[in-house]
Design a protein around this motif. Sequence first.
Motif, mmCIF file in Angstrom:
data_model
loop_
_atom_site.group_PDB
_atom_site.id
_atom_site.type_symbol
_atom_site.label_atom_id
_atom_site.label_comp_id
_atom_site.label_asym_id
_atom_site.label_seq_id
_atom_site.Cartn_x
_atom_site.Cartn_y
_atom_site.Cartn_z
ATOM 1 N N THR A 37 8.746 13.376 -1.837
ATOM 2 C CA THR A 37 7.614 14.255 -2.055
ATOM 3 C C THR A 37 6.697 13.728 -3.226
ATOM 4 O O THR A 37 5.886 14.378 -3.724
ATOM 5 C CB THR A 37 8.244 15.626 -2.816
ATOM 6 N N HIS A 38 6.959 12.610 -3.574
ATOM 7 C CA HIS A 38 6.086 11.696 -4.481
ATOM 8 C C HIS A 38 6.345 12.364 -5.977
ATOM 9 O O HIS A 38 5.447 12.088 -6.868
ATOM 10 C CB HIS A 38 4.776 11.705 -4.032
ATOM 11 N N ARG A 39 7.192 13.227 -6.153
ATOM 12 C CA ARG A 39 7.376 13.671 -7.392
ATOM 13 C C ARG A 39 7.993 12.661 -8.243
ATOM 14 O O ARG A 39 8.785 11.859 -7.894
ATOM 15 C CB ARG A 39 8.286 14.829 -7.570
ATOM 16 N N PRO B 256 10.519 2.996 2.136
ATOM 17 C CA PRO B 256 10.551 4.295 1.760
ATOM 18 C C PRO B 256 9.890 4.399 0.248
ATOM 19 O O PRO B 256 9.894 3.625 -0.706
ATOM 20 C CB PRO B 256 11.904 4.838 1.606
ATOM 21 N N HIS B 257 9.176 5.543 -0.265
ATOM 22 C CA HIS B 257 8.470 5.942 -1.357
ATOM 23 C C HIS B 257 8.914 7.158 -2.025
ATOM 24 O O HIS B 257 8.060 8.044 -2.156
ATOM 25 C CB HIS B 257 7.098 5.596 -0.938
ATOM 26 N N THR B 258 10.158 7.779 -1.687
ATOM 27 C CA THR B 258 10.414 9.190 -1.844
ATOM 28 C C THR B 258 10.112 10.195 -0.713
ATOM 29 O O THR B 258 9.316 9.623 -0.018
ATOM 30 C CB THR B 258 10.396 9.890 -3.294
ATOM 31 N N VAL C 268 0.894 -1.151 0.101
ATOM 32 C CA VAL C 268 -0.162 -0.143 0.048
ATOM 33 C C VAL C 268 0.721 1.260 0.133
ATOM 34 O O VAL C 268 1.759 1.281 0.822
ATOM 35 C CB VAL C 268 -1.000 0.114 1.045
ATOM 36 N N ASP C 269 0.594 2.058 -0.714
ATOM 37 C CA ASP C 269 1.529 3.313 -1.268
ATOM 38 C C ASP C 269 1.211 4.404 -0.490
ATOM 39 O O ASP C 269 -0.079 4.851 -0.644
ATOM 40 C CB ASP C 269 1.721 3.487 -2.757
ATOM 41 N N ASP C 270 2.244 5.184 -0.176
ATOM 42 C CA ASP C 270 2.033 6.934 -0.040
ATOM 43 C C ASP C 270 1.954 7.117 1.653
ATOM 44 O O ASP C 270 2.449 7.994 2.056
ATOM 45 C CB ASP C 270 0.894 7.580 -0.228
ATOM 46 N N GLY C 271 1.099 6.264 2.517
ATOM 47 C CA GLY C 271 1.169 6.400 4.012
ATOM 48 C C GLY C 271 0.182 7.347 4.649
ATOM 49 O O GLY C 271 0.394 8.004 5.593
#
Length: 342
Positions: A231-233, A227-229, A91-94
């Motif tokens: 800032t999500h850019r 981790p998923h960066t 599941v992505d983003d948090g």
Amino acid sequence: MLKSVVLKFANCVGESGLFRSLCPGRVPVFMLHRVSDSGEERLPGCMNSDILRSHLDYLARKGFQILSMEDLRAMLDDGRHLPSKSVMFTVDDGFFDHHDVAARVFGEFGFTLNFFLITGFLDLKLWPWDDQVAYALHRAQPSKVQVKMPSGAIFPLDLLNNEINDVVYSLRSRLKKESQSELYDWLETELYPVLKVECPDEIPPEYKPMSWDNARTLRDLGHGVFPHTCTHRILSTLPIEQRQTEIEVSIKRVAAELRYAPEIFAYPTGRLSDYDEVDVEHLGKHGIKMAFNTVPGYVRAGQNCFELPRFSLPCDSDDFRQIVNGFEAFKMKLRGLAKPAA
Ligand SMILES: [Zn+2]
């Protein structure tokens, strides 16, 4: 209608294990986005927790194995054949509901899942740009307006003759093709003002992240947290130094808050064009051993560990079952056979 009859029939056959034995060693890794307990979903792409529960109940009843990230990593490292009747969830983003709802529903079955966190989001420095685009468009005052994109190109926004979610989709798609270096400034200085929407001082309640305490609890419960960066850019749209920062700082933030060295990563938006070998090299330098994109497909032994595919978790139970029972794998195999040799 015909499609649904064929699919139901194929899923009956699939339950016998036929497709899994024809296409062995393929593990579907699913990707969830938002999950909610309320009957009426305000957020696009939000899954009702009852639907999620029914998918998990099916897996439990049919004796599927839910792999942890460690299981998958060990199998891929050894080049071992992956167990066919197994699945993994990410599941992505948090977002807050990942902790409050998704983890709770998985816990009911004793299943684990894997969370990819935008670290700047948990640090309350920003909320994801793609959600801000949806937020602003849903509150836009003018229904027709010329939006000046970060590149200077004009996006003719027309909410009068188009469905709002189609406009959200097309504006996001355009933004994915532009340099995202100044994207968060652009939201504040261009998008909110041109739509006459007040830029929120605080993250709106429905878009809040989980806390770092929540993330620690999830890890203590046996879930994966990665981790998923920051800032999500989209990495491939950024200058090299910014890409390095996105990767390095997000890995370090997770390491500092969770007190361990993360070895898994997921690319923002995750299409093949959203990252390249430069990012793979940076990831490797900072201890990452496996990375997930969002290209639909099954994980198999021998695959490039920095290009692991994922399926979006479908709401529809027939669509879900055709992936876990391998009818989808069988169709992919047939399509591969039908392709002329290069
Ligand atoms: Zn994401």
